[in-house]
Design a protein around this motif. Structure first.
Motif, PDB file in Angstrom:
ATOM      1  N   ASN A 115     -12.352  -1.264   1.342  1.00 22.94           N
ATOM      2  CA  ASN A 115     -11.708  -0.293   0.448  1.00 22.94           C
ATOM      3  C   ASN A 115     -10.196  -0.503   0.400  1.00 22.94           C
ATOM      4  O   ASN A 115      -9.568  -0.389  -0.669  1.00 22.94           O
ATOM      5  N   SER A 116      -9.612  -0.826   1.561  1.00 24.09           N
ATOM      6  CA  SER A 116      -8.168  -1.070   1.609  1.00 24.09           C
ATOM      7  C   SER A 116      -7.791  -2.301   0.784  1.00 24.09           C
ATOM      8  O   SER A 116      -6.826  -2.282  -0.003  1.00 24.09           O
ATOM      9  N   LEU A 117      -8.569  -3.405   0.963  1.00 24.60           N
ATOM     10  CA  LEU A 117      -8.298  -4.627   0.191  1.00 24.60           C
ATOM     11  C   LEU A 117      -8.543  -4.396  -1.300  1.00 24.60           C
ATOM     12  O   LEU A 117      -7.802  -4.898  -2.152  1.00 24.60           O
ATOM     13  N   ARG A 118      -9.563  -3.659  -1.627  1.00 21.91           N
ATOM     14  CA  ARG A 118      -9.884  -3.425  -3.028  1.00 21.91           C
ATOM     15  C   ARG A 118      -8.752  -2.649  -3.719  1.00 21.91           C
ATOM     16  O   ARG A 118      -8.358  -2.969  -4.845  1.00 21.91           O
ATOM     17  N   GLY A 125     -17.009 -10.711  -9.540  1.00 27.25           N
ATOM     18  CA  GLY A 125     -16.669  -9.336  -9.184  1.00 27.25           C
ATOM     19  C   GLY A 125     -15.843  -9.332  -7.902  1.00 27.25           C
ATOM     20  O   GLY A 125     -15.189 -10.311  -7.557  1.00 27.25           O
ATOM     21  N   ASP A 126     -15.859  -8.236  -7.180  1.00 27.97           N
ATOM     22  CA  ASP A 126     -15.150  -8.152  -5.904  1.00 27.97           C
ATOM     23  C   ASP A 126     -16.033  -8.729  -4.801  1.00 27.97           C
ATOM     24  O   ASP A 126     -17.177  -8.277  -4.609  1.00 27.97           O
ATOM     25  N   GLU A 127     -15.494  -9.713  -4.075  1.00 28.55           N
ATOM     26  CA  GLU A 127     -16.235 -10.337  -2.985  1.00 28.55           C
ATOM     27  C   GLU A 127     -15.363 -10.351  -1.740  1.00 28.55           C
ATOM     28  O   GLU A 127     -14.133 -10.402  -1.816  1.00 28.55           O
ATOM     29  N   PHE A 128     -16.033 -10.348  -0.570  1.00 28.58           N
ATOM     30  CA  PHE A 128     -15.320 -10.313   0.701  1.00 28.58           C
ATOM     31  C   PHE A 128     -15.946 -11.309   1.661  1.00 28.58           C
ATOM     32  O   PHE A 128     -17.167 -11.485   1.688  1.00 28.58           O
ATOM     33  N   LEU A 158      -9.636 -13.222   9.906  1.00 28.13           N
ATOM     34  CA  LEU A 158      -9.162 -12.691   8.628  1.00 28.13           C
ATOM     35  C   LEU A 158     -10.324 -12.134   7.813  1.00 28.13           C
ATOM     36  O   LEU A 158     -11.398 -12.738   7.741  1.00 28.13           O
ATOM     37  N   PHE A 159     -10.058 -10.987   7.199  1.00 28.67           N
ATOM     38  CA  PHE A 159     -11.007 -10.383   6.266  1.00 28.67           C
ATOM     39  C   PHE A 159     -10.413 -10.581   4.868  1.00 28.67           C
ATOM     40  O   PHE A 159      -9.401  -9.969   4.522  1.00 28.67           O
ATOM     41  N   ILE A 160     -11.025 -11.494   4.095  1.00 29.69           N
ATOM     42  CA  ILE A 160     -10.446 -11.929   2.824  1.00 29.69           C
ATOM     43  C   ILE A 160     -11.244 -11.339   1.667  1.00 29.69           C
ATOM     44  O   ILE A 160     -12.476 -11.374   1.665  1.00 29.69           O
ATOM     45  N   GLY A 161     -10.508 -10.814   0.673  1.00 29.40           N
ATOM     46  CA  GLY A 161     -11.135 -10.295  -0.531  1.00 29.40           C
ATOM     47  C   GLY A 161     -10.697 -11.080  -1.753  1.00 29.40           C
ATOM     48  O   GLY A 161      -9.590 -11.641  -1.793  1.00 29.40           O
ATOM     49  N   ALA A 162     -11.557 -11.189  -2.755  1.00 28.45           N
ATOM     50  CA  ALA A 162     -11.247 -11.906  -3.992  1.00 28.45           C
ATOM     51  C   ALA A 162     -11.605 -11.020  -5.178  1.00 28.45           C
ATOM     52  O   ALA A 162     -12.649 -10.344  -5.171  1.00 28.45           O
ATOM     53  N   HIS A 163     -10.712 -11.071  -6.233  1.00 32.31           N
ATOM     54  CA  HIS A 163     -10.914 -10.228  -7.409  1.00 32.31           C
ATOM     55  C   HIS A 163     -10.409 -10.984  -8.644  1.00 32.31           C
ATOM     56  O   HIS A 163      -9.266 -11.438  -8.687  1.00 32.31           O
ATOM     57  N   ALA A 164     -11.283 -11.167  -9.627  1.00 34.27           N
ATOM     58  CA  ALA A 164     -10.926 -11.906 -10.851  1.00 34.27           C
ATOM     59  C   ALA A 164     -10.218 -10.977 -11.838  1.00 34.27           C
ATOM     60  O   ALA A 164     -10.608  -9.814 -12.008  1.00 34.27           O
ATOM     61  N   ALA A 223      -5.800 -10.963   2.100  1.00 31.90           N
ATOM     62  CA  ALA A 223      -6.423 -11.039   3.427  1.00 31.90           C
ATOM     63  C   ALA A 223      -5.767 -10.047   4.367  1.00 31.90           C
ATOM     64  O   ALA A 223      -4.553  -9.799   4.297  1.00 31.90           O
ATOM     65  N   LYS A 224      -6.590  -9.503   5.261  1.00 29.45           N
ATOM     66  CA  LYS A 224      -6.086  -8.618   6.295  1.00 29.45           C
ATOM     67  C   LYS A 224      -6.455  -9.199   7.654  1.00 29.45           C
ATOM     68  O   LYS A 224      -7.537  -9.775   7.838  1.00 29.45           O
ATOM     69  N   ASP A 225      -5.556  -9.041   8.591  1.00 28.57           N
ATOM     70  CA  ASP A 225      -5.806  -9.500   9.955  1.00 28.57           C
ATOM     71  C   ASP A 225      -6.623  -8.425  10.678  1.00 28.57           C
ATOM     72  O   ASP A 225      -6.132  -7.331  10.970  1.00 28.57           O
ATOM     73  N   VAL A 226      -7.902  -8.753  10.956  1.00 32.22           N
ATOM     74  CA  VAL A 226      -8.789  -7.790  11.623  1.00 32.22           C
ATOM     75  C   VAL A 226      -9.106  -8.227  13.045  1.00 32.22           C
ATOM     76  O   VAL A 226     -10.134  -7.828  13.614  1.00 32.22           O
ATOM     77  N   THR A 227      -8.227  -9.050  13.623  1.00 39.09           N
ATOM     78  CA  THR A 227      -8.439  -9.492  15.004  1.00 39.09           C
ATOM     79  C   THR A 227      -8.497  -8.300  15.954  1.00 39.09           C
ATOM     80  O   THR A 227      -9.248  -8.316  16.937  1.00 39.09           O
TER      81      THR A 227
END
Length: 436
Positions: free
Chosen positions: A54-57, A118-121, A145-151, A164-168
């Motif tokens: 949700n944060s990345l979106r 669409g939105d992918e993670f 890393l938690f990476i999101g992609a959006h066209a 991308a967010k660092d989720v370490t």
């Protein structure tokens, strides 16, 4: 078909059941705790995924005046963002922002070629990186890393936002949580074994008491029945002797039938008494070294009369001498049981062979017949008490289904084993092995 009764010491039914209960209780406790750990871990992963996605979106969809908002990650870590890229369809960078600009090329390799629908993670693990920047060595620790992609659509065509967010930090929490759960599982395993053992002992007390009372009743009843049966048999013999000249043929047949039934009941009582004492561990075996060959010849001779009535050929294949260690009386009882069954279930004019195998490691008593055989389904159960393969035929033959159960106890007491080879209509072979 071959079936084996394995050798070994007599298994204590109560100790075996108690161990099974302890094992069951222990693993039930551990299973519930493991399921709890899995549920908590999965719940943590799902909640973390939803929060981070949700944060990345919201970051990828953020716009201002119709344009994509590019966060400045060099001066501030915007909500834990690690990088933010906008690439066209050919993979060219239209806009970018990195928390560590020196690692942008490595980061771009993770997203190039990824065309989202669409939105992918995705999760990507970045190993530890060492980079020389002039006279300074840049060291970036490994991270998740938690990476999101959006066209998106641009004036030049389709482009893609990668953030991308660092989720370490969350990974470290999950790993520590799992370690804690494993430690708790180990501690609970030790506690569960002790608790389960105590529970199983308490559960076995009423069962053991009831079983002991049942065995005592069986032993007492069997012992008490021997005397009246002996008196009845003696009384019938006296009646026959005193009325030998006046007794009618029908009455004589009735008396003979009664004596036969009394004999059958006496044998059954004797077998029940032996089994009850065996269960209680009070049967004594007098082990000694002796030559079994002459004794086995005598035991076989005792059955020649019974075999001749059915025209059965009774043969022996014995060595000149074989010194073994065992209880002669119990081994005699074992041979009698096997020979009785072999002759009983062999048709007229059949064959019964008795042999000895003087193997230096383990000697064997072999009883082979050309009788009706035993089906594959019945073979594992023939040593069970009161089990009869052909119930109607066994009843006519006077069998109560206790003979082979007693033979099993004798074999176990001698630390032996039994191998049965049988096929319906082809006869049976009992091979009893004993340690030398």
């Amino acid at each position: 078909m071959k079936w084996t009764l394995k050798k070994g010491k007599k298994r204590d039914l109560f100790q075996y059941t108690q161990r099974k209960l302890t094992f069951t209780y222990t693993w039930l406790i551990i299973l519930f705790l493991a399921l709890f750990s899995v549920i908590v871990s999965v719940f943590f992963i799902i909640m973390t995924y939803q929060e981070q996605s949700n944060s990345l979106r919201s970051t990828m969809h953020a716009t201002e005046g119709g344009s994509v908002v590019i966060p400045d990650l060099e001066t501030s870590r915007n909500d834990g963002l690690y990088f933010f890229y906008v690439l066209d369809s050919r993979g060219q960078v239209l806009a970018q922002s990195d928390a560590i600009p020196q690692l942008s090329e490595d980061n771009l390799k993770k997203v190039r070629g990824w065309q989202p629908d669409g939105d992918e993670f995705r999760l990507r693990w970045l190993p530890e990186i060492y980079k020389q920047q002039g006279s300074v060595m840049l060291i970036a620790q490994d991270r998740l890393l938690f990476i999101g992609a959006h066209a998106i659509m641009t004036a030049d065509g389709i482009a893609t936002i990668y953030a991308a967010k660092d989720v370490t930090y969350y990974w470290d929490i999950l790993r520590k949580l799992l370690i804690v759960f494993i430690c708790i599982l180990v501690l609970f395993l030790l506690a569960a074994v002790k608790l389960s053992s105590s529970m199983s002992k308490k559960a076995m007390i009423p069962i053991q008491r009831t079983f002991s009372q049942q065995q005592q009743f069986l032993a007492d009843a069997s012992h008490e029945l021997r005397t009246p049966l002996s008196i009845m048999n003696t009384s019938l013999e006296v009646i026959e002797l005193e009325n030998e000249d006046t007794i009618k043929p029908y009455s004589k047949q009735v008396v003979a039938d009664m004596k036969e039934e009394i004999g059958r009941m006496s044998r059954m009582v004797q077998h029940l008494l032996l089994l009850a004492r065996s269960d209680a561990g009070s049967v004594e075996f007098e082990m000694s070294a002796f030559d079994i060959v002459p004794k086995l010849r005598q035991w076989v001779v005792a059955f020649e009369g019974v075999a001749q009535k059915k025209a059965i050929t009774l043969r022996t294949m014995l060595p000149d001498t074989l010194v073994v260690k065992g209880d002669p009386e119990r081994l005699k009882q074992l041979v009698y049981i096997l020979l009785d069954n072999a002759i009983k279930y062999t048709p007229d004019e059949g064959k019964v062979d008795v042999g000895l195998d003087p193997n230096p490691k383990q000697w064997r008593i072999i009883v082979r017949d050309s009788g009706i055989g035993i089906s594959e389904a019945d073979q594992p159960r023939i040593f069970d008490r009161f089990y009869r393969v052909e119930k109607h035929r066994s009843r006519e033959e006077g069998s109560a289904g206790l003979g082979l159960a007693i033979a099993k106890q004798i074999v176990i007491a001698h630390r032996g084993s039994v191998v049965l080879e049988s096929k319906p209509g082809k006869g049976s072979t009992f091979s009893v092995k004993f340690p030398a």
